[in-house]
Design a protein around this motif. Sequence first.
Motif, PDB file in Angstrom:
ATOM      1  N   TRP A   1      38.270 100.243  -8.074  1.00  0.00           N
ATOM      2  CA  TRP A   1      38.728  99.097  -7.780  1.00  0.00           C
ATOM      3  C   TRP A   1      38.006  98.462  -6.554  1.00  0.00           C
ATOM      4  O   TRP A   1      37.758  99.030  -5.699  1.00  0.00           O
ATOM      5  CB  TRP A   1      40.265  99.095  -7.509  1.00  0.00           C
ATOM      6  N   SER A   2      37.436  97.217  -6.765  1.00  0.00           N
ATOM      7  CA  SER A   2      36.556  96.590  -6.089  1.00  0.00           C
ATOM      8  C   SER A   2      36.902  95.136  -6.186  1.00  0.00           C
ATOM      9  O   SER A   2      37.323  94.844  -7.112  1.00  0.00           O
ATOM     10  CB  SER A   2      35.317  96.883  -6.149  1.00  0.00           C
ATOM     11  N   PRO A   3      36.266  94.035  -5.222  1.00  0.00           N
ATOM     12  CA  PRO A   3      36.404  93.037  -5.410  1.00  0.00           C
ATOM     13  C   PRO A   3      35.632  92.490  -6.735  1.00  0.00           C
ATOM     14  O   PRO A   3      36.087  91.335  -7.297  1.00  0.00           O
ATOM     15  CB  PRO A   3      35.684  92.199  -4.155  1.00  0.00           C
ATOM     16  N   THR A   4      34.542  93.118  -6.897  1.00  0.00           N
ATOM     17  CA  THR A   4      33.739  92.583  -8.206  1.00  0.00           C
ATOM     18  C   THR A   4      34.603  92.921  -9.407  1.00  0.00           C
ATOM     19  O   THR A   4      34.745  92.016 -10.304  1.00  0.00           O
ATOM     20  CB  THR A   4      32.463  93.375  -8.168  1.00  0.00           C
ATOM     21  N   VAL A   5      35.149  94.184  -9.555  1.00  0.00           N
ATOM     22  CA  VAL A   5      35.952  94.387 -10.699  1.00  0.00           C
ATOM     23  C   VAL A   5      37.135  93.641 -10.569  1.00  0.00           C
ATOM     24  O   VAL A   5      37.527  92.798 -11.698  1.00  0.00           O
ATOM     25  CB  VAL A   5      36.486  95.866 -10.487  1.00  0.00           C
ATOM     26  N   HIS A   6      37.838  93.266  -9.564  1.00  0.00           N
ATOM     27  CA  HIS A   6      38.893  92.447  -9.586  1.00  0.00           C
ATOM     28  C   HIS A   6      38.642  90.944 -10.148  1.00  0.00           C
ATOM     29  O   HIS A   6      39.417  90.382 -10.844  1.00  0.00           O
ATOM     30  CB  HIS A   6      39.508  92.337  -8.121  1.00  0.00           C
ATOM     31  N   THR A   7      37.509  90.718  -9.726  1.00  0.00           N
ATOM     32  CA  THR A   7      37.089  89.153 -10.003  1.00  0.00           C
ATOM     33  C   THR A   7      36.751  89.231 -11.483  1.00  0.00           C
ATOM     34  O   THR A   7      37.040  87.999 -12.194  1.00  0.00           O
ATOM     35  CB  THR A   7      35.772  88.741  -9.290  1.00  0.00           C
ATOM     36  N   LEU A   8      36.070  89.860 -11.940  1.00  0.00           N
ATOM     37  CA  LEU A   8      35.666  90.224 -13.503  1.00  0.00           C
ATOM     38  C   LEU A   8      36.932  90.121 -14.333  1.00  0.00           C
ATOM     39  O   LEU A   8      37.027  89.433 -15.353  1.00  0.00           O
ATOM     40  CB  LEU A   8      35.160  91.499 -13.745  1.00  0.00           C
ATOM     41  N   GLY A   9      37.974  90.871 -13.818  1.00  0.00           N
ATOM     42  CA  GLY A   9      39.329  91.064 -14.554  1.00  0.00           C
ATOM     43  C   GLY A   9      39.759  89.616 -14.622  1.00  0.00           C
ATOM     44  O   GLY A   9      40.335  89.092 -15.583  1.00  0.00           O
ATOM     45  N   ARG A  10      39.814  88.651 -13.469  1.00  0.00           N
ATOM     46  CA  ARG A  10      40.568  87.664 -13.366  1.00  0.00           C
ATOM     47  C   ARG A  10      39.751  86.686 -14.259  1.00  0.00           C
ATOM     48  O   ARG A  10      40.194  85.929 -15.029  1.00  0.00           O
ATOM     49  CB  ARG A  10      40.471  87.099 -11.720  1.00  0.00           C
ATOM     50  N   GLN A  11      38.553  86.909 -14.266  1.00  0.00           N
ATOM     51  CA  GLN A  11      37.666  85.940 -15.052  1.00  0.00           C
ATOM     52  C   GLN A  11      37.763  86.106 -16.538  1.00  0.00           C
ATOM     53  O   GLN A  11      37.787  85.095 -17.343  1.00  0.00           O
ATOM     54  CB  GLN A  11      36.048  85.885 -14.922  1.00  0.00           C
ATOM     55  N   LEU A  12      37.736  87.500 -17.007  1.00  0.00           N
ATOM     56  CA  LEU A  12      37.965  87.795 -18.389  1.00  0.00           C
ATOM     57  C   LEU A  12      39.408  87.262 -18.907  1.00  0.00           C
ATOM     58  O   LEU A  12      39.485  86.840 -20.079  1.00  0.00           O
ATOM     59  CB  LEU A  12      37.889  89.195 -18.544  1.00  0.00           C
ATOM     60  N   ALA A  13      40.385  87.293 -18.207  1.00  0.00           N
ATOM     61  CA  ALA A  13      41.675  86.901 -18.328  1.00  0.00           C
ATOM     62  C   ALA A  13      41.655  85.433 -18.745  1.00  0.00           C
ATOM     63  O   ALA A  13      42.325  84.975 -19.499  1.00  0.00           O
ATOM     64  CB  ALA A  13      42.712  87.277 -17.371  1.00  0.00           C
ATOM     65  N   ALA A  14      41.005  84.721 -17.743  1.00  0.00           N
ATOM     66  CA  ALA A  14      40.874  83.286 -18.008  1.00  0.00           C
ATOM     67  C   ALA A  14      40.232  83.103 -19.183  1.00  0.00           C
ATOM     68  O   ALA A  14      40.574  82.063 -19.939  1.00  0.00           O
ATOM     69  CB  ALA A  14      40.068  82.522 -16.802  1.00  0.00           C
ATOM     70  N   LEU A  15      39.174  83.595 -19.478  1.00  0.00           N
ATOM     71  CA  LEU A  15      38.212  83.209 -20.907  1.00  0.00           C
ATOM     72  C   LEU A  15      39.251  83.529 -22.046  1.00  0.00           C
ATOM     73  O   LEU A  15      39.143  82.853 -22.999  1.00  0.00           O
ATOM     74  CB  LEU A  15      37.246  84.045 -20.761  1.00  0.00           C
ATOM     75  N   GLU A  16      39.966  84.492 -21.986  1.00  0.00           N
ATOM     76  CA  GLU A  16      41.046  84.968 -22.920  1.00  0.00           C
ATOM     77  C   GLU A  16      42.327  84.269 -23.130  1.00  0.00           C
ATOM     78  O   GLU A  16      43.129  84.579 -23.957  1.00  0.00           O
ATOM     79  CB  GLU A  16      41.081  86.534 -23.007  1.00  0.00           C
ATOM     80  N   ASP A  17      42.436  83.353 -22.055  1.00  0.00           N
ATOM     81  CA  ASP A  17      43.589  82.789 -21.715  1.00  0.00           C
ATOM     82  C   ASP A  17      44.829  83.776 -21.801  1.00  0.00           C
ATOM     83  O   ASP A  17      46.107  83.663 -22.626  1.00  0.00           O
ATOM     84  CB  ASP A  17      44.107  81.798 -22.994  1.00  0.00           C
TER      85      ASP A  17
END
Length: 132
Positions: free
Chosen positions: A37-53
Amino acid sequence: MQQTTWQSSHAFHIGLGAVNSSGDCTTGACYLYGRSWSPTVHTLGRQLAALEDTEAAYAVSSGMAAVSSAILALCNSGDHVMCSNCVYGGTYAFMKSYLPQKCGISTTMVDISDLKAVEAAFSSNTKVWRRV
């Protein structure tokens, strides 16, 4: 305190091993270990969730982490998984040995180019089938 690729305001926060929902390490929670778990992984997860709504997305550091996390999230003891017999060796060992012996999840490795074999491998407790 400086870590590999991010910064914590205090060494105490590192030991807490979590991050709050805003990603803020200064309010009593922080990242502990970069590969989990890192800031990069956290940000990636948030961005993927936004892309997938969707509400959330989970990112992992390897294919085996993805395969094992998905299977273990979807299946319980007594369930069945069908998998292509032409997969990465680690996936094959996980499916063929670990799942049945440690989790009570039966597996069938099948030639997915043979439709009759695939149809025959399905059972009433098949939860997942994986292809390459």
